[in-house]
Enzyme design. Structure first.
Site, PDB file in Angstrom:
ATOM      1  N   ILE A   1      -0.645  -0.920 -16.083  1.00 28.77           N
ATOM      2  CA  ILE A   1      -1.166   0.156 -15.251  1.00 28.77           C
ATOM      3  C   ILE A   1      -0.041   1.153 -15.000  1.00 28.77           C
ATOM      4  O   ILE A   1       1.117   0.751 -14.782  1.00 28.77           O
ATOM      5  CB  ILE A   1      -1.673  -0.414 -13.899  1.00 28.77           C
ATOM      6  CG1 ILE A   1      -2.635  -1.600 -14.122  1.00 28.77           C
ATOM      7  CG2 ILE A   1      -2.329   0.674 -13.063  1.00 28.77           C
ATOM      8  CD1 ILE A   1      -3.912  -1.301 -14.852  1.00 28.77           C
TER       9      ILE A   1
ATOM     10  N   LYS B   1       2.319 -15.417 -10.750  1.00 26.15           N
ATOM     11  CA  LYS B   1       0.980 -14.844 -10.940  1.00 26.15           C
ATOM     12  C   LYS B   1      -0.009 -15.909 -11.398  1.00 26.15           C
ATOM     13  O   LYS B   1      -1.173 -15.907 -10.999  1.00 26.15           O
ATOM     14  CB  LYS B   1       1.046 -13.689 -11.951  1.00 26.15           C
ATOM     15  CG  LYS B   1       1.877 -12.486 -11.460  1.00 26.15           C
ATOM     16  CD  LYS B   1       1.303 -11.896 -10.191  1.00 26.15           C
ATOM     17  CE  LYS B   1       1.905 -10.543  -9.843  1.00 26.15           C
ATOM     18  NZ  LYS B   1       1.368  -9.998  -8.596  1.00 26.15           N
TER      19      LYS B   1
ATOM     20  N   ASN C   1      -1.736  -7.521  -2.640  1.00 25.64           N
ATOM     21  CA  ASN C   1      -1.391  -6.734  -3.825  1.00 25.64           C
ATOM     22  C   ASN C   1       0.119  -6.599  -4.050  1.00 25.64           C
ATOM     23  O   ASN C   1       0.558  -6.440  -5.183  1.00 25.64           O
ATOM     24  CB  ASN C   1      -2.029  -5.341  -3.689  1.00 25.64           C
ATOM     25  CG  ASN C   1      -1.365  -4.328  -4.595  1.00 25.64           C
ATOM     26  OD1 ASN C   1      -1.648  -4.253  -5.790  1.00 25.64           O
ATOM     27  ND2 ASN C   1      -0.433  -3.546  -4.037  1.00 25.64           N
TER      28      ASN C   1
ATOM     29  N   TYR D   1       7.889 -14.286 -12.763  1.00 27.52           N
ATOM     30  CA  TYR D   1       6.708 -13.455 -12.459  1.00 27.52           C
ATOM     31  C   TYR D   1       5.425 -14.120 -12.995  1.00 27.52           C
ATOM     32  O   TYR D   1       4.416 -14.221 -12.287  1.00 27.52           O
ATOM     33  CB  TYR D   1       6.927 -12.084 -13.105  1.00 27.52           C
ATOM     34  CG  TYR D   1       5.880 -11.038 -12.839  1.00 27.52           C
ATOM     35  CD1 TYR D   1       5.879 -10.303 -11.662  1.00 27.52           C
ATOM     36  CD2 TYR D   1       4.906 -10.751 -13.803  1.00 27.52           C
ATOM     37  CE1 TYR D   1       4.931  -9.312 -11.442  1.00 27.52           C
ATOM     38  CE2 TYR D   1       3.962  -9.770 -13.595  1.00 27.52           C
ATOM     39  CZ  TYR D   1       3.975  -9.045 -12.415  1.00 27.52           C
ATOM     40  OH  TYR D   1       3.035  -8.060 -12.197  1.00 27.52           O
TER      41      TYR D   1
ATOM     42  N   ALA E   1       0.814  -1.228   0.000  1.00 22.59           N
ATOM     43  CA  ALA E   1       0.000   0.000   0.000  1.00 22.59           C
ATOM     44  C   ALA E   1       0.845   1.275   0.000  1.00 22.59           C
ATOM     45  O   ALA E   1       0.302   2.374   0.010  1.00 22.59           O
ATOM     46  CB  ALA E   1      -0.936  -0.005   1.209  1.00 22.59           C
ATOM     47  N   SER E   2       2.174   1.148  -0.034  1.00 27.16           N
ATOM     48  CA  SER E   2       2.995   2.359   0.061  1.00 27.16           C
ATOM     49  C   SER E   2       3.004   3.173  -1.232  1.00 27.16           C
ATOM     50  O   SER E   2       3.369   4.342  -1.232  1.00 27.16           O
ATOM     51  CB  SER E   2       4.434   2.007   0.465  1.00 27.16           C
ATOM     52  OG  SER E   2       5.016   1.122  -0.468  1.00 27.16           O
TER      53      SER E   2
HETATM   54  P1  NDP Z   1       4.802  -0.931  -7.345  1.00 27.93           P
HETATM   55  O1  NDP Z   1       6.165  -1.424  -7.667  1.00 27.93           O
HETATM   56  O2  NDP Z   1       4.427   0.458  -7.681  1.00 27.93           O
HETATM   57  O3  NDP Z   1       4.490  -1.179  -5.783  1.00 27.93           O
HETATM   58  C1  NDP Z   1       4.761  -2.423  -5.222  1.00 27.93           C
HETATM   59  C2  NDP Z   1       4.282  -2.415  -3.790  1.00 27.93           C
HETATM   60  O4  NDP Z   1       4.621  -3.696  -3.190  1.00 27.93           O
HETATM   61  C3  NDP Z   1       4.942  -1.345  -2.948  1.00 27.93           C
HETATM   62  O5  NDP Z   1       4.003  -0.812  -2.042  1.00 27.93           O
HETATM   63  C4  NDP Z   1       6.019  -2.123  -2.201  1.00 27.93           C
HETATM   64  O6  NDP Z   1       6.272  -1.487  -0.957  1.00 27.93           O
HETATM   65  C5  NDP Z   1       5.343  -3.466  -1.977  1.00 27.93           C
HETATM   66  N1  NDP Z   1       6.295  -4.543  -1.761  1.00 27.93           N
HETATM   67  C6  NDP Z   1       7.166  -5.066  -2.654  1.00 27.93           C
HETATM   68  N2  NDP Z   1       7.900  -6.028  -2.069  1.00 27.93           N
HETATM   69  C7  NDP Z   1       7.478  -6.118  -0.774  1.00 27.93           C
HETATM   70  C8  NDP Z   1       7.847  -6.918   0.331  1.00 27.93           C
HETATM   71  N3  NDP Z   1       8.831  -7.841   0.262  1.00 27.93           N
HETATM   72  N4  NDP Z   1       7.217  -6.731   1.503  1.00 27.93           N
HETATM   73  C9  NDP Z   1       6.236  -5.798   1.612  1.00 27.93           C
HETATM   74  N5  NDP Z   1       5.831  -5.024   0.597  1.00 27.93           N
HETATM   75  C10 NDP Z   1       6.450  -5.178  -0.589  1.00 27.93           C
HETATM   76  O7  NDP Z   1       3.812  -1.976  -8.048  1.00 27.93           O
HETATM   77  P2  NDP Z   1       2.364  -1.765  -8.700  1.00 27.93           P
HETATM   78  O8  NDP Z   1       1.544  -0.895  -7.842  1.00 27.93           O
HETATM   79  O9  NDP Z   1       2.530  -1.461 -10.120  1.00 27.93           O
HETATM   80  O10 NDP Z   1       1.818  -3.270  -8.639  1.00 27.93           O
HETATM   81  C11 NDP Z   1       0.993  -3.746  -7.588  1.00 27.93           C
HETATM   82  C12 NDP Z   1       0.605  -5.177  -7.919  1.00 27.93           C
HETATM   83  O11 NDP Z   1      -0.037  -5.234  -9.193  1.00 27.93           O
HETATM   84  C13 NDP Z   1       1.802  -6.128  -7.993  1.00 27.93           C
HETATM   85  O12 NDP Z   1       1.452  -7.384  -7.472  1.00 27.93           O
HETATM   86  C14 NDP Z   1       2.037  -6.241  -9.486  1.00 27.93           C
HETATM   87  O13 NDP Z   1       2.666  -7.457  -9.817  1.00 27.93           O
HETATM   88  C15 NDP Z   1       0.625  -6.176 -10.012  1.00 27.93           C
HETATM   89  N6  NDP Z   1       0.537  -5.753 -11.393  1.00 27.93           N
HETATM   90  C16 NDP Z   1       0.939  -4.499 -11.783  1.00 27.93           C
HETATM   91  C17 NDP Z   1       0.842  -4.129 -13.107  1.00 27.93           C
HETATM   92  C18 NDP Z   1       1.241  -2.784 -13.592  1.00 27.93           C
HETATM   93  O14 NDP Z   1       1.128  -2.557 -14.799  1.00 27.93           O
HETATM   94  N7  NDP Z   1       1.689  -1.876 -12.767  1.00 27.93           N
HETATM   95  C19 NDP Z   1       0.316  -5.064 -14.125  1.00 27.93           C
HETATM   96  C20 NDP Z   1      -0.070  -6.325 -13.604  1.00 27.93           C
HETATM   97  C21 NDP Z   1       0.032  -6.641 -12.292  1.00 27.93           C
HETATM   98  P3  NDP Z   1       7.719  -1.296  -0.289  1.00 27.93           P
HETATM   99  O15 NDP Z   1       8.720  -1.175  -1.386  1.00 27.93           O
HETATM  100  O16 NDP Z   1       7.536  -0.088   0.555  1.00 27.93           O
HETATM  101  O17 NDP Z   1       7.892  -2.534   0.525  1.00 27.93           O
END
Ligand code: NDP
Length: 246
Positions: A186, A157, A88, A153, A12-13
């Protein structure tokens, strides 16, 4: 114990998870925002609170199974209930299969798939106690149709869809639904470094000819986690502008 439904949103960050957290809070949920970075989570909680909603921040490294279980247990012991779980958070470590290292494979499987299994396992009992649960796992169209450079990945998924359908079958009789949402492309940090040429190619594959926004995914999550969505379970919903249609 809060009257309102309690929703955990991982990742959610920023990006999609942040938009989901904001939307669920706007819809009256108490949101527990989870990620590793404390600062952005605190900013999110402040934004939700300022808008009249309620939220809590929890830092957790989801790649650590023990930490995931402890995080869910602490939410239930502090708030007394758990109604909604949105898994997520996700990472990419792209490489062609010939070059992909064991570490690249393991990192993505641990964060994107194993953590979801662990979180769902920990959430099942409190949801059963409450006779209500909404689990949403955020997958990807890469897991539906594959994507060159993303063996790890796409496997993670795709694994989420089988995991989710099984949870739907196991827990459906307890008032718990489980669904997968598969975003297409996205606009977030995850896609911001893609070359313009790739973006144009992707747009051409989409019926609606534009990239999606985090809010497009959040709107779908809002419905799937609502009380009225109790008859929707075991589904994989591609929110992808008509890219895959499978
Ligand atoms: P971002 O890279 O923008 O954000 C990823 C989020 O996951 C951050 O809040 C990060 O927080 C958190 N995160 C990653 N690793 C960890 C961990 N080990 N522990 C806790 N938190 C973690 O990704 P998106 O918002 O683009 O994607 C969100 C989801 O949607 C993902 O599952 C992605 O695979 C999926 N998705 C995205 C697409 C896109 O086009 N953007 C397309 C298809 C799927 P922090 O770094 O603070 O820990």
């Amino acid at each position: 114990m809060p009257e309102q439904r309690v929703a955990i949103v991982t990742g959610a960050s920023r990006g999609i998870g942040r938009a989901i957290a904001l939307r669920l809070a706007k819809d009256g949920r108490h949101v527990v925002a989870v990620a590793r970075s404390e600062g952005p989570l605190n900013e999110l909680v402040a934004e939700i609170t300022a808008a009249g909603g309620s939220a809590t921040a929890k830092t957790c490294d989801l790649a650590d199974s023990g930490a995931v279980t402890a995080m869910i247990e602490s939410v239930v012991s502090e708030l007394g209930r758990l109604d909604i779980l949105v898994n997520n958070a996700g990472i990419t470590r792209d490489n062609l299969i010939l070059r992909m290292s064991d570490d690249e494979w393991d990192d993505v499987i641990n964060t994107n798939l194993k953590s979801v299994f662990v979180a769902c396992r920990a959430a099942a009992r409190p949801m059963m106690r409450g006779k209500f649960g909404r689990i949403v796992n955020i997958a990807s169209t890469s897991g539906l149709v594959g994507n060159a450079g993303q063996a790890n990945y796409a496997a993670a998924k795709s694994g989420l869809t089988g995991l989710t359908k099984t949870i739907a079958r196991e827990l459906g009789g307890k008032g718990i639904t489980a669904n997968t949402i598969a975003p297409g492309f996205i606009q977030t940090d995850m896609t911001k470094d893609l070359p313009e040429q790739v973006i144009e190619g992707v747009k051409a594959m989409m019926a609606v000819r534009t990239l999606g926004t985090p809010e497009d995914i959040a709107a779908c999550v809002a419905y799937v986690t609502s009380d009225e969505a109790g008859y929707l379970t075991g589904q994989t919903i591609a929110v992808d502008g008509g890219m895959t249609m499978c």
